[in-house]
Design an enzyme around this catalytic site. Structure first.
Site, PDB file in Angstrom:
ATOM      1  N   SER A 135      59.252  43.628  58.101  1.00  0.00           N
ATOM      2  CA  SER A 135      60.600  43.535  57.564  1.00  0.00           C
ATOM      3  C   SER A 135      60.877  44.846  56.851  1.00  0.00           C
ATOM      4  CB  SER A 135      60.673  42.354  56.588  1.00  0.00           C
ATOM      5  OG  SER A 135      61.926  42.314  55.962  1.00  0.00           O
ATOM      6  N   LYS A 161      62.093  43.965  61.998  1.00  0.00           N
ATOM      7  CA  LYS A 161      63.248  43.292  61.390  1.00  0.00           C
ATOM      8  C   LYS A 161      63.902  44.268  60.432  1.00  0.00           C
ATOM      9  CE  LYS A 161      63.342  39.870  57.703  1.00  0.00           C
ATOM     10  NZ  LYS A 161      62.816  38.542  57.332  1.00  0.00           N
ATOM     11  N   LYS A 163      67.077  44.754  57.578  1.00  0.00           N
ATOM     12  CA  LYS A 163      67.994  44.020  56.711  1.00  0.00           C
ATOM     13  C   LYS A 163      69.401  44.547  56.946  1.00  0.00           C
ATOM     14  CE  LYS A 163      65.030  41.505  54.289  1.00  0.00           C
ATOM     15  NZ  LYS A 163      65.131  40.050  54.102  1.00  0.00           N
ATOM     16  N   ASP A 188      68.180  40.576  59.459  1.00  0.00           N
ATOM     17  CA  ASP A 188      68.218  39.542  58.422  1.00  0.00           C
ATOM     18  C   ASP A 188      69.322  39.880  57.429  1.00  0.00           C
ATOM     19  OD1 ASP A 188      67.735  37.596  56.528  1.00  0.00           O
ATOM     20  OD2 ASP A 188      65.689  38.245  56.063  1.00  0.00           O
ATOM     21  N   GLU A 213      68.960  36.466  61.285  1.00  0.00           N
ATOM     22  CA  GLU A 213      68.415  35.555  60.280  1.00  0.00           C
ATOM     23  C   GLU A 213      69.414  35.332  59.148  1.00  0.00           C
ATOM     24  OE1 GLU A 213      64.544  36.878  59.006  1.00  0.00           O
ATOM     25  OE2 GLU A 213      64.489  35.512  57.302  1.00  0.00           O
ATOM     26  N   ASP A 238      66.537  30.835  57.268  1.00  0.00           N
ATOM     27  CA  ASP A 238      65.506  31.093  56.257  1.00  0.00           C
ATOM     28  C   ASP A 238      65.900  30.290  55.010  1.00  0.00           C
ATOM     29  OD1 ASP A 238      64.013  32.158  54.137  1.00  0.00           O
ATOM     30  OD2 ASP A 238      64.315  34.246  54.641  1.00  0.00           O
ATOM     31  N   LYS A 262      58.667  29.405  55.272  1.00  0.00           N
ATOM     32  CA  LYS A 262      57.970  29.985  54.118  1.00  0.00           C
ATOM     33  C   LYS A 262      57.460  28.811  53.301  1.00  0.00           C
ATOM     34  CE  LYS A 262      60.900  34.104  53.661  1.00  0.00           C
ATOM     35  NZ  LYS A 262      62.068  34.707  52.953  1.00  0.00           N
ATOM     36  N   GLY A 290      57.867  36.269  54.880  1.00  0.00           N
ATOM     37  CA  GLY A 290      57.111  36.834  53.766  1.00  0.00           C
ATOM     38  C   GLY A 290      57.987  36.958  52.537  1.00  0.00           C
TER      39      GLY A 290
HETATM   40  O1  OSB Z   1      64.614  37.147  53.534  1.00  0.00           O
HETATM   41  O2  OSB Z   1      62.702  37.220  54.428  1.00  0.00           O
HETATM   42  C1  OSB Z   1      63.447  37.469  53.469  1.00  0.00           C
HETATM   43  C2  OSB Z   1      61.532  39.524  50.881  1.00  0.00           C
HETATM   44  C3  OSB Z   1      61.948  38.930  49.720  1.00  0.00           C
HETATM   45  C4  OSB Z   1      62.877  37.911  49.790  1.00  0.00           C
HETATM   46  C5  OSB Z   1      63.367  37.478  51.021  1.00  0.00           C
HETATM   47  C6  OSB Z   1      62.924  38.062  52.194  1.00  0.00           C
HETATM   48  C7  OSB Z   1      62.027  39.121  52.121  1.00  0.00           C
HETATM   49  C8  OSB Z   1      61.565  39.856  53.278  1.00  0.00           C
HETATM   50  C9  OSB Z   1      60.271  40.604  53.140  1.00  0.00           C
HETATM   51  O3  OSB Z   1      62.204  39.956  54.311  1.00  0.00           O
HETATM   52  C10 OSB Z   1      59.186  40.024  53.936  1.00  0.00           C
HETATM   53  C11 OSB Z   1      57.880  40.665  53.552  1.00  0.00           C
HETATM   54  O4  OSB Z   1      57.625  41.774  54.033  1.00  0.00           O
HETATM   55  O5  OSB Z   1      57.121  40.073  52.772  1.00  0.00           O
HETATM   56 MG    MG Z   2      64.985  36.167  55.363  1.00  0.00          MG
END
Ligand code: OSB
Ligand code: MG
Length: 368
Positions: A135, A161, A163, A188, A213, A238, A262, A290
């Site tokens: 991510s 992924k 953002k 995402d 996402e 999510d 998660k 994550g």
């Molecule tokens: O939306 O998946 C998410 C991190 C913090 C809060 C939300 C998200 C995320 C990530 C990071 O996308 C995922 C990671 O590398 O741990």
């Molecule tokens: Mg997410």
């Protein structure tokens, strides 16, 4: 099984590089670790709540309060059948899933260790190697993003992924696709859009994303179903998936074609596994999200990802992408093919570096 003592430690860890989502930028984590003692052994869990209530309503601070004042008194000294019973024992506490999960996952680790088995096998996992994606947060420039993607592809990661948010979406994805036409790519939004943005989200179809996402609100399922009916790109939920029932409703309404699981968001391994099973029964693939975890939460994510419907690469990546030094030995490592091989050691499969943890602990509470 009887839980005799819970030790909470809040540790401070700076991230190797900042991580930015549509709701903000994080440069350092305050992580609550839970050590659960019982039957002469210890299990470890991690609370994935953030420092602020922007991803969910929970924070490191609310989790500490809920664990100390409500979860620990409910569980300590009680004879329980096993970790799988904890979810229902805590059902009277509304939400606070991340606080619950910290303790429940530690109890799973403890129980697996008491049986001398790796946690992943103990919960019924199948894969001995899990596929990894990364991510990548919002960057200061598209150039920076392209460079980060190249670095992760060179490291072997199997899907990227990025953002997105309004203003950092179509143009950015167009440049990513131009430079990397064939990669497995997804985006995402962390709830940055509204149903009024449907036409804009529809434009993303041309980038052939594996999924988008959580485009819409974190509490919403119905509008996601309407949006999914308009999009070719699969929606992955999510934030909206907070328990089994919501997952079932989302699937029944067609609000998503993929689910990000998660354990922290759903209250632990037990509920995560129930959602996994319900998705499998409906032909919906899942992957493990994550939350910028330390090696302890990461080890739990690895174990969960071995269940057989975790068929898409998750956001579980190498410790070194986040931390100069991790709190477990060995840290999570990724092969040049972009996979993590599971450990055959009991419990979460790694050693806890207690000296290091103590050295970065800013607050400690022992509950008996
Ligand atoms: O939306 O998946 C998410 C991190 C913090 C809060 C939300 C998200 C995320 C990530 C990071 O996308 C995922 C990671 O590398 O741990
Ligand atoms: Mg997410």
């Amino acid at each position: 099984m009887r839980l005799e003592k819970i030790t909470l430690r809040e540790i401070g860890m700076p991230l190797v590089t900042f991580f930015e989502t549509s709701f903000g930028r994080t440069a350092a984590r305050r992580i609550l670790l839970a050590e659960v003692r019982g039957e002469g052994a210890c299990g470890w869990g991690e609370c994935v709540a953030s420092e602020n209530p922007f991803y969910s309503e929970e924070t490191t601070e609310t989790a500490r309060h809920i664990i100390r004042d409500f979860i620990a008194p409910r569980l300590l000294g009680r004879d329980i059948r096993g970790a799988d019973e904890i979810h229902s024992l805590l059902d009277h506490i509304r939400w606070h899933n991340m606080a619950k999960s910290a303790i429940e996952t530690a109890a799973w680790d403890l129980e697996a260790r008491l049986h001398g088995r790796p946690l992943w096998r103990y919960i019924g996992g199948k894969f001995e190697e899990i596929p990894c994606g990364v991510s990548i947060g919002i960057q200061d420039s598209v150039e920076d993003l392209l460079e980060r993607i190249q670095t992760e592809l060179d490291a072997g990661y199997q899907r990227i992924k990025v953002k997105i948010k309004p203003g950092w979406d179509i143009e950015v994805l167009a440049r990513v696709r131009q430079r990397f036409p064939g990669i497995r790519l997804m985006a995402d939004a962390n709830s940055a859009y509204t149903p009024a943005d449907a036409a804009r989200l529809k434009e993303l179809d041309r980038f052939h994303l594996m999924m988008i996402e959580q485009p819409l609100a974190w509490f919403d399922i119905v509008d996601h179903a309407r949006l999914q009916a308009r999009l070719d790109t699969p929606i992955c939920l999510d934030e909206s998936i907070r328990n089994l029932r919501l997952a079932e409703q989302a699937m029944e309404l067609g609000a998503c074609r993929i689910i990000n699981i998660k354990m922290g968001r759903v209250g632990g391994i037990g509920e995560a596994r129930r959602i996994h099973d319900a998705a499998r029964a409906r032909g919906i693939p899942v992957w493990c999200g994550g939350m910028l975890e330390s090696g302890i939460g990461r080890a739990h994510n690895i174990a969960l990802s071995t269940l057989d419907n975790f068929v898409l690469p998750g956001d579980v990546s190498a410790s070194k992408r986040y931390w100069k030094r991790d709190v477990v030995v060995p840290p999570a490592e990724v092969t040049p093919q972009g996979a993590i091989r599971v450990s055959e050691r009991p419990g979460i499969g790694c050693d806890i570096d207690l000296d290091y943890i103590e050295s970065i602990t800013v607050r400690k509470e022992e509950l008996e």
